[in-house]
Structure formats: C-alpha cells, structure tokens
Design an enzyme around this catalytic site. Structure first.
Site, short mmCIF file in Angstrom:
data_model
loop_
_atom_site.label_atom_id
_atom_site.label_comp_id
_atom_site.label_asym_id
_atom_site.label_seq_id
_atom_site.Cartn_x
_atom_site.Cartn_y
_atom_site.Cartn_z
N HIS A 73 36.92 115.22 25.16
CA HIS A 73 38.26 114.50 24.74
C HIS A 73 39.05 115.22 23.75
O HIS A 73 40.21 115.36 23.63
CB HIS A 73 37.95 113.06 24.60
CG HIS A 73 37.82 112.49 25.91
ND1 HIS A 73 39.00 111.57 26.44
CD2 HIS A 73 36.85 112.24 26.79
CE1 HIS A 73 38.50 110.92 27.38
NE2 HIS A 73 37.45 111.38 27.81
N ASP A 74 38.19 115.93 22.73
CA ASP A 74 38.97 116.64 21.89
C ASP A 74 39.48 118.31 22.33
O ASP A 74 40.38 118.32 22.31
CB ASP A 74 38.03 116.73 20.52
CG ASP A 74 38.88 117.45 19.26
OD1 ASP A 74 39.93 116.75 19.09
OD2 ASP A 74 38.31 118.45 18.81
N ASP A 81 40.14 120.90 17.51
CA ASP A 81 40.54 120.90 15.99
C ASP A 81 40.28 119.50 15.37
O ASP A 81 40.90 118.98 14.54
CB ASP A 81 42.04 121.18 15.84
CG ASP A 81 42.98 120.15 16.50
OD1 ASP A 81 42.41 119.36 17.33
OD2 ASP A 81 44.08 120.49 16.08
N PRO A 169 42.39 115.17 33.01
CA PRO A 169 42.68 114.43 34.23
C PRO A 169 42.12 113.24 34.47
O PRO A 169 41.13 112.63 33.42
CB PRO A 169 41.57 115.46 35.10
CG PRO A 169 40.55 115.96 34.22
CD PRO A 169 41.37 116.25 32.97
N ASP A 249 23.62 106.39 36.20
CA ASP A 249 22.65 106.78 36.89
C ASP A 249 21.30 105.77 36.82
O ASP A 249 20.74 105.85 35.70
CB ASP A 249 22.03 108.00 36.61
CG ASP A 249 20.66 108.62 37.31
OD1 ASP A 249 20.15 107.93 38.11
OD2 ASP A 249 20.27 109.82 36.87
N ASP A 257 20.19 114.97 33.49
CA ASP A 257 19.48 115.86 34.17
C ASP A 257 20.36 115.86 35.59
O ASP A 257 21.37 115.78 35.65
CB ASP A 257 18.15 115.22 34.68
CG ASP A 257 17.98 113.58 35.12
OD1 ASP A 257 19.19 113.19 35.54
OD2 ASP A 257 17.07 112.94 35.09
#
Length: 335
Positions: A73-74, A81, A169, A249, A257
């Site tokens: 996300h950064d 930054d 996205p 999961d 994994d």
C-alpha cells in the site's frame, strides 16, 4: 594553436573538471538504495527492527499481516516513502482513510519500532526503511522467505490520498487492470501471482465479499466452502466496523505458504481477484506452478517484493527523516 583556441580548450577542461567533481559529490551524497545503508550511522538498525518485530508478533500475531500489507500500500503508490503512515491534516486526507486502505490497522506498532530505533540512533533511520524492513521481517515471522533488501529510503512529506486509486487496483477490478497496474512498477505476471499469495495469511472482511453471497451465491464458488462463508458473513450489508471476516486460508491461516494457490484452484478464493487469478489464461499457469512448488512461489515472491520495495524511492537529500512516522517534521515541530 591560437590564443583563443587555447583559452577555449582550458575553459572546456575546467568546466569538465567541475562537472565531474559535482557528479562525484552528488553520487557520494546520494548512493541511492544500497545493502546495509546504516552500517556506519546506525549499525544496529536492522537488528533493532528485527527484534521489535519478533517481540510485537509474539504479543499480537496479526501485526505481521499488517506489516506485509504496508509494503504494497505504500510502495505501489508512486513512491516507497512512507506516505501511507501520515495522518490526516486540516488540508490533506491520510491515505489510511481511503476506501482502498479499508481494514488496514496496527500502524501504532510502526511507531513502537521507530521509537526503539530513535533511542539508539536519533534522526538517522527513515520511517520508509522501517516500513519495508518490518514487512520483510514480518514475512519471516509468518514462515516465509528471508528477503535481503536495500535501504537508504527517505520519508516523503505529503499524503498521496488524492491519487491512490490510480495506483492501487480494487479487488473487483478486471485482471487486465490488475496486471496493468503491477506492470507499471515493473512487476510481471508471475510476480503479481506471487504477491497475491499474501492472501495466504490474514482475513478478508465481509464487506469485501458479500457481493459474492447476496442476493444469490456466486455459482463459481466451491459449494462446500459457501456454508462457512455464509456463517461468517450472515448479513447482506455488513457493518464495516463489526468484526465480521473470513480467514483467507482455513488450513494454515497464520502461515505464508502455497496453500492459497491450491485453494483458489479449488474455487475457494474469497474475492473476485482471487477467482480471476486462478481462471485467467495469463495468470493460471503460474498459479498451477506455485500450487505445486512452494520454492517457486517463494522465489517469485522475493523477486516481486524486492522490485516493489525499490519503487521510486526518495534518497540522498530528497525528503526527510521523520521524527515520528505519522507526521511530517514541519507539523511535528509545531505540535
């Protein structure tokens, strides 16, 4: 050779020498990202970050998911930054407040790590490097590979909330859009497939998947998995603040994994992007390959994280070294 010609030649040589000295000085001042950037200025930095991650993970297991998500996300939004960490101000909205950042949390633990590093080396280590290295060490805590990463990033001074959606996205975007967004930062199809393997750990809030359950169940979902999803998400319009979620999961929810790939091939992917990853002809071959080989998954995952972490960083004299990670220095100094 005439006097004018000699003078011109000397002038050119002098200019070339000055240009060379300037270039060398600039390179010395800005080596860019390098391995062990803090070896002279704060040699303990990476060890402190690693120990803090271990300590915090022991107390709060879900911190590792957050640290891993922080990198994407950064770093995917124009520059790696730490702009993600900045709080909202009277003039600008924080990236943390945007819809694409829904469900992100545990930012306070980045501040804990920053405080530990500041006690040892005040004003030296950037929040951008702490964000990336805590994500790297979080991957290890989750059973994933150790990824050697370069450091030397500096911190941005402004939020990029207004352009966030141009880079990140959405989970309902087409695979073409998702591939295009990742390709723009140098990550190819196998790299994208590997990065989405991060969905092997953590959980998905019901807000992100109820459209596949209500008003009718998506026929693409594995019917054996649907009762569990309906049990966890009983409301067609869930409260975003409620603790309503489904584990990504169920088999190994706390382990990074390749079980994720087997799940999505079995139509147990929770979000549309998971389903598309397993069915689109451009990504399915890599999904199948990663489902068979965890070594291949880890290799591609490490390569993609490295590319992501080196996306357009601020280095040298650009940006700043924040005193605290949630405020640019000019705001911190005023408070």
């Amino acid at each position: 050779m005439g006097t004018k010609a000699v003078f011109l030649l000397l002038a050119l040589l002098s200019f070339s020498a000055v240009s060379l000295r300037s270039a060398l000085a600039e390179n010395e001042e800005d080596p860019g990202l390098v391995m062990n950037f803090y070896k002279d200025t704060c040699p303990q930095a990476e060890d402190i970050i690693r120990e803090q991650v271990k300590l915090l993970y022991k107390r709060h297991k879900n911190t590792a998911f957050s640290w891993l998500r922080n990198i994407f996300h950064d770093c995917a939004v124009q520059s790696c930054d730490a702009s993600l960490l900045l709080d909202s101000t009277r003039k600008t909205l924080s990236e943390k407040e945007m819809d694409r950042s829904f469900g992100m949390r545990n930012f306070r633990y980045i501040e804990n790590i920053k405080e530990a590093v500041e006690r040892e080396c005040p004003g030296v280590v950037s929040c951008a490097d702490i964000l990336v290295l805590s994500g790297r060490d979080g991957v290890v805590a989750l059973g994933g590979p150790y990824i050697p990463l370069k450091t030397g990033r500096r911190d941005g001074r402004k939020s990029r909330a207004e352009i966030l959606e141009q880079y990140l996205p959405d989970h309902n975007d087409s695979m073409s859009v998702v591939l295009e967004r990742f390709a723009a930062i140098g990550i190819d199809a196998p790299g994208l497939v590997a990065l989405l393997g991060s969905h092997s750990v953590g959980r998905t809030h019901c807000v992100k998947l109820v459209h596949r359950l209500y008003p009718e169940v998506d026929p693409a979902l594995n019917p054996d998995h649907v009762p569990h999803m309906l049990h966890k998400c009983p409301d067609a319009i869930p409260d975003p603040k409620a603790v309503q979620y489904v584990r990504n999961d169920r088999g190994t929810p706390m382990v990074l994994d390749n079980n994720y790939y087997r799940n999505i091939l079995d139509n147990k992917g929770l979000m549309m992007v998971d389903h598309q990853l397993a069915t689109d002809k451009r990504t399915r071959p890599y999904v199948k390959k990663m489902a068979k080989s965890q070594d291949y998954f880890f290799k591609e995952f490490s390569r993609a994280i490295t590319i992501l972490s080196e996306n357009n960083p601020l280095t040298g004299t650009k940006g700043e070294i924040r005193k605290v990670c949630n405020l640019a220095n000019k705001l911190h100094d005023k408070s």
